[in-house]
Design a protein around this motif. Structure first.
Motif, PDB file in Angstrom:
ATOM      1  N   VAL A  27       0.650 -12.819  15.941  1.00 66.04           N
ATOM      2  CA  VAL A  27       0.056 -12.027  14.868  1.00 66.04           C
ATOM      3  C   VAL A  27      -0.272 -12.955  13.702  1.00 66.04           C
ATOM      4  CG1 VAL A  27       0.435 -10.203  13.163  1.00 66.04           C
ATOM      5  CG2 VAL A  27       1.299  -9.938  15.504  1.00 66.04           C
ATOM      6  N   ILE A  28      -1.532 -12.969  13.310  1.00 61.43           N
ATOM      7  CA  ILE A  28      -1.932 -13.659  12.085  1.00 61.43           C
ATOM      8  C   ILE A  28      -1.968 -12.595  10.985  1.00 61.43           C
ATOM      9  CG2 ILE A  28      -3.725 -14.957  10.890  1.00 61.43           C
ATOM     10  CD1 ILE A  28      -4.643 -16.030  13.580  1.00 61.43           C
ATOM     11  N   GLU A  29      -0.946 -12.588  10.157  1.00 65.57           N
ATOM     12  CA  GLU A  29      -0.873 -11.575   9.100  1.00 65.57           C
ATOM     13  C   GLU A  29      -1.401 -12.165   7.796  1.00 65.57           C
ATOM     14  OE1 GLU A  29       2.226  -8.450   6.974  1.00 65.57           O
ATOM     15  OE2 GLU A  29       3.016 -10.139   8.135  1.00 65.57           O
ATOM     16  N   VAL A  30      -2.490 -11.602   7.306  1.00 61.37           N
ATOM     17  CA  VAL A  30      -3.121 -12.090   6.082  1.00 61.37           C
ATOM     18  C   VAL A  30      -2.599 -11.277   4.903  1.00 61.37           C
ATOM     19  CG1 VAL A  30      -5.312 -12.594   4.929  1.00 61.37           C
ATOM     20  CG2 VAL A  30      -5.178 -12.660   7.434  1.00 61.37           C
ATOM     21  N   PRO A  36       2.405 -11.729  -2.342  1.00 60.73           N
ATOM     22  CA  PRO A  36       2.603 -11.778  -0.892  1.00 60.73           C
ATOM     23  C   PRO A  36       3.431 -10.643  -0.320  1.00 60.73           C
ATOM     24  CG  PRO A  36       2.938 -13.939  -1.866  1.00 60.73           C
ATOM     25  CD  PRO A  36       2.844 -12.974  -2.996  1.00 60.73           C
ATOM     26  N   GLU A  37       4.521 -10.263  -0.972  1.00 61.35           N
ATOM     27  CA  GLU A  37       5.348  -9.189  -0.426  1.00 61.35           C
ATOM     28  C   GLU A  37       4.768  -7.820  -0.724  1.00 61.35           C
ATOM     29  OE1 GLU A  37       8.650  -8.930   1.551  1.00 61.35           O
ATOM     30  OE2 GLU A  37       7.153 -10.410   2.155  1.00 61.35           O
ATOM     31  N   ALA A  38       4.226  -7.633  -1.901  1.00 59.76           N
ATOM     32  CA  ALA A  38       3.590  -6.347  -2.220  1.00 59.76           C
ATOM     33  C   ALA A  38       2.413  -6.088  -1.289  1.00 59.76           C
ATOM     34  CB  ALA A  38       3.134  -6.319  -3.672  1.00 59.76           C
ATOM     35  N   SER A  39       1.776  -7.154  -0.796  1.00 61.04           N
ATOM     36  CA  SER A  39       0.634  -6.990   0.107  1.00 61.04           C
ATOM     37  C   SER A  39       1.022  -7.155   1.566  1.00 61.04           C
ATOM     38  CB  SER A  39      -0.483  -7.981  -0.252  1.00 61.04           C
ATOM     39  OG  SER A  39      -0.041  -9.320  -0.172  1.00 61.04           O
ATOM     40  N   THR A  40       2.318  -7.170   1.858  1.00 62.41           N
ATOM     41  CA  THR A  40       2.805  -7.179   3.237  1.00 62.41           C
ATOM     42  C   THR A  40       3.057  -5.748   3.696  1.00 62.41           C
ATOM     43  OG1 THR A  40       3.826  -9.377   3.138  1.00 62.41           O
ATOM     44  CG2 THR A  40       4.736  -7.826   4.729  1.00 62.41           C
ATOM     45  N   ASN A  41       2.360  -5.346   4.736  1.00 60.81           N
ATOM     46  CA  ASN A  41       2.512  -3.988   5.260  1.00 60.81           C
ATOM     47  C   ASN A  41       3.771  -3.921   6.123  1.00 60.81           C
ATOM     48  OD1 ASN A  41       2.342  -1.531   6.609  1.00 60.81           O
ATOM     49  ND2 ASN A  41       0.125  -1.657   6.901  1.00 60.81           N
ATOM     50  N   PRO A  42       4.754  -3.108   5.746  1.00 59.90           N
ATOM     51  CA  PRO A  42       5.976  -3.018   6.557  1.00 59.90           C
ATOM     52  C   PRO A  42       5.718  -2.539   7.974  1.00 59.90           C
ATOM     53  CG  PRO A  42       5.920  -1.279   4.882  1.00 59.90           C
ATOM     54  CD  PRO A  42       4.817  -2.234   4.549  1.00 59.90           C
ATOM     55  N   MET A  43       4.627  -1.796   8.195  1.00 59.16           N
ATOM     56  CA  MET A  43       4.306  -1.344   9.552  1.00 59.16           C
ATOM     57  C   MET A  43       3.926  -2.516  10.451  1.00 59.16           C
ATOM     58  SD  MET A  43       2.376   2.343   9.241  1.00 59.16           S
ATOM     59  CE  MET A  43       0.838   1.626   8.688  1.00 59.16           C
ATOM     60  N   GLY A 123      -3.389  -7.010   8.434  1.00 55.66           N
ATOM     61  CA  GLY A 123      -3.134  -7.071   7.001  1.00 55.66           C
ATOM     62  C   GLY A 123      -3.661  -5.838   6.298  1.00 55.66           C
ATOM     63  N   ILE A 124      -3.404  -5.753   5.013  1.00 55.28           N
ATOM     64  CA  ILE A 124      -3.864  -4.617   4.227  1.00 55.28           C
ATOM     65  C   ILE A 124      -5.347  -4.785   3.899  1.00 55.28           C
ATOM     66  CG2 ILE A 124      -1.535  -4.375   3.268  1.00 55.28           C
ATOM     67  CD1 ILE A 124      -2.766  -5.391   0.565  1.00 55.28           C
ATOM     68  N   PRO A 125      -5.979  -3.781   3.328  1.00 52.17           N
ATOM     69  CA  PRO A 125      -7.398  -3.912   2.986  1.00 52.17           C
ATOM     70  C   PRO A 125      -7.673  -4.998   1.940  1.00 52.17           C
ATOM     71  CG  PRO A 125      -6.738  -1.594   3.021  1.00 52.17           C
ATOM     72  CD  PRO A 125      -5.482  -2.411   3.114  1.00 52.17           C
ATOM     73  N   ASN A 126      -8.818  -5.609   2.086  1.00 52.72           N
ATOM     74  CA  ASN A 126      -9.395  -6.496   1.072  1.00 52.72           C
ATOM     75  C   ASN A 126      -8.566  -7.747   0.795  1.00 52.72           C
ATOM     76  OD1 ASN A 126     -11.763  -6.808  -0.409  1.00 52.72           O
ATOM     77  ND2 ASN A 126     -10.818  -6.115  -2.312  1.00 52.72           N
ATOM     78  N   LEU A 171      -4.870  -2.078   6.929  1.00 52.51           N
ATOM     79  CA  LEU A 171      -3.886  -0.998   7.053  1.00 52.51           C
ATOM     80  C   LEU A 171      -2.938  -0.991   5.868  1.00 52.51           C
ATOM     81  CD1 LEU A 171      -2.783  -1.205  10.796  1.00 52.51           C
ATOM     82  CD2 LEU A 171      -4.059   0.646   9.730  1.00 52.51           C
ATOM     83  N   LEU A 172      -2.924   0.095   5.145  1.00 50.04           N
ATOM     84  CA  LEU A 172      -1.834   0.349   4.210  1.00 50.04           C
ATOM     85  C   LEU A 172      -0.801   1.190   4.943  1.00 50.04           C
ATOM     86  CD1 LEU A 172      -3.643   0.909   0.797  1.00 50.04           C
ATOM     87  CD2 LEU A 172      -1.994  -0.886   1.341  1.00 50.04           C
ATOM     88  N   TRP A 173       0.202   1.636   4.236  1.00 49.41           N
ATOM     89  CA  TRP A 173       1.234   2.449   4.869  1.00 49.41           C
ATOM     90  C   TRP A 173       1.302   3.786   4.145  1.00 49.41           C
ATOM     91  CZ3 TRP A 173       1.340  -1.997   2.314  1.00 49.41           C
ATOM     92  CH2 TRP A 173       2.137  -2.151   1.172  1.00 49.41           C
ATOM     93  N   PRO A 174       1.777   4.839   4.816  1.00 50.68           N
ATOM     94  CA  PRO A 174       1.653   6.191   4.272  1.00 50.68           C
ATOM     95  C   PRO A 174       2.293   6.392   2.908  1.00 50.68           C
ATOM     96  CG  PRO A 174       2.223   6.274   6.588  1.00 50.68           C
ATOM     97  CD  PRO A 174       2.332   4.851   6.186  1.00 50.68           C
TER      98      PRO A 174
END
Length: 294
Positions: A27-30, A36-43, A123-126, A171-174
């Motif tokens: 997985v390449i997580e951008v 960095p952590e606020a933009s890390t999707n826990p999913m 990763g999350i959007p944008n 992807l954000l999270w709910p």
């Protein structure tokens, strides 16, 4: 203000990503190097750990982030099992070209033409996923835009005989658990416009700049804030409006336009290299800040 944004297409995108995870190697997580952590999707973390997939953590937009803070984040992620982190700018082809070789040690069994390395960009959007994919492929295949949720479906392409690459929608999270995470994401243009109030986000950003980067405000807006105990975030927004001549009919300062000006300056990088969180501030936040209710 608790910011939440989870468009309907993200539910199906998550399900598709979970299915694809079963057949990829790395997985390449951008993430955004400024948060960095606020933009890390826990999913993303949950999905890859469930499938026991290693992760190359790409701290994109490193050219906009505080370099000392970015170094601290690289060390932070380097202590996590199954994670390798790199800071770069997806707009620099030389930076991007390194990624397949950085992924290879994470999946040593995929080492020849008969067993190509299969990589999944998440990763999350944008945060620059599509820009990354286009740069790796050296052609425009993924749609890119300066707004969240441009990519709506997965795209798989062959990079070369040894590498396959799949791009996923942002992807954000709910439920964004911590209010400050939502504000950092909003300041960095990672959530939809209908989910935020610009003035509230700008006040959060101005408050952070006052605490950590007062010289930035002085240099960009001519504000004498470093020694002023009575200056708060609202004063900063008002001062920006006055300096830029942003006024409403009747002569009152236009705080909405001033807020948008501050946010745009941050997003465009004209304020300089700024990080919204550090490993230390993250630890303090997690230890002391209550999660949102409900």
């Amino acid at each position: 203000m608790a910011i939440q944004w989870y468009p309907g297409h993200m539910t199906s995108a998550r399900k598709k990503a979970a299915e694809t995870m079963a057949s990829i190697d790395v997985v390449i997580e951008v993430v955004d190097a400024r948060l960095p952590e606020a933009s890390t999707n826990p999913m993303v973390r949950e999905l890859r750990l469930y499938r026991q997939r290693p992760c190359l953590k790409v701290l994109n937009k490193a050219d906009l982030a505080d370099p000392l803070t970015t170094r601290a984040w690289i060390e932070y992620y380097g202590r996590q099992d199954g994670v390798h982190a790199v800071a770069l700018s997806c707009k620099k082809p030389g930076d991007v070209a390194r990624l397949p070789s950085l992924c290879q040690p994470l999946a040593p069994h995929r080492k020849d033409n008969g067993k190509p390395l299969r990589m999944l960009i998440m990763g999350i959007p944008n945060v620059g996923k599509s820009t990354l994919m286009n740069a790796l492929l050296k052609r425009r295949i993924a749609k890119v835009g300066d707004e969240p949720a441009v990519t709506k479906s997965q795209q798989t392409s062959q990079l070369d005989v040894r590498h396959w690459l799949t791009d996923t929608p942002g992807l954000l999270w709910p439920k964004i658990e911590y209010p400050s995470d939502g504000l950092m994401l909003a300041a960095s243009n990672a959530v939809g416009r209908n989910a935020i109030i610009d003035q509230e986000v700008a006040i959060f950003l101005a408050d952070l700049l006052l605490a950590r980067y007062p010289a930035v405000l002085a240099a960009r807006y001519g504000l004498s804030v470093e020694a002023a105990d009575d200056v708060d975030a609202v004063h900063v927004i008002e001062a920006i409006a006055r300096r830029r001549g942003l006024r409403m009919r009747g002569g009152e300062v236009d705080l909405e336009k001033a807020a948008k000006a501050l946010l745009q300056d941050y997003r465009n990088g004209v304020l300089g290299r700024i990080s919204l969180e550090t490993p230390v501030t993250r630890s303090v936040m997690l230890a002391g800040a209550p999660a949102t209710a409900g």
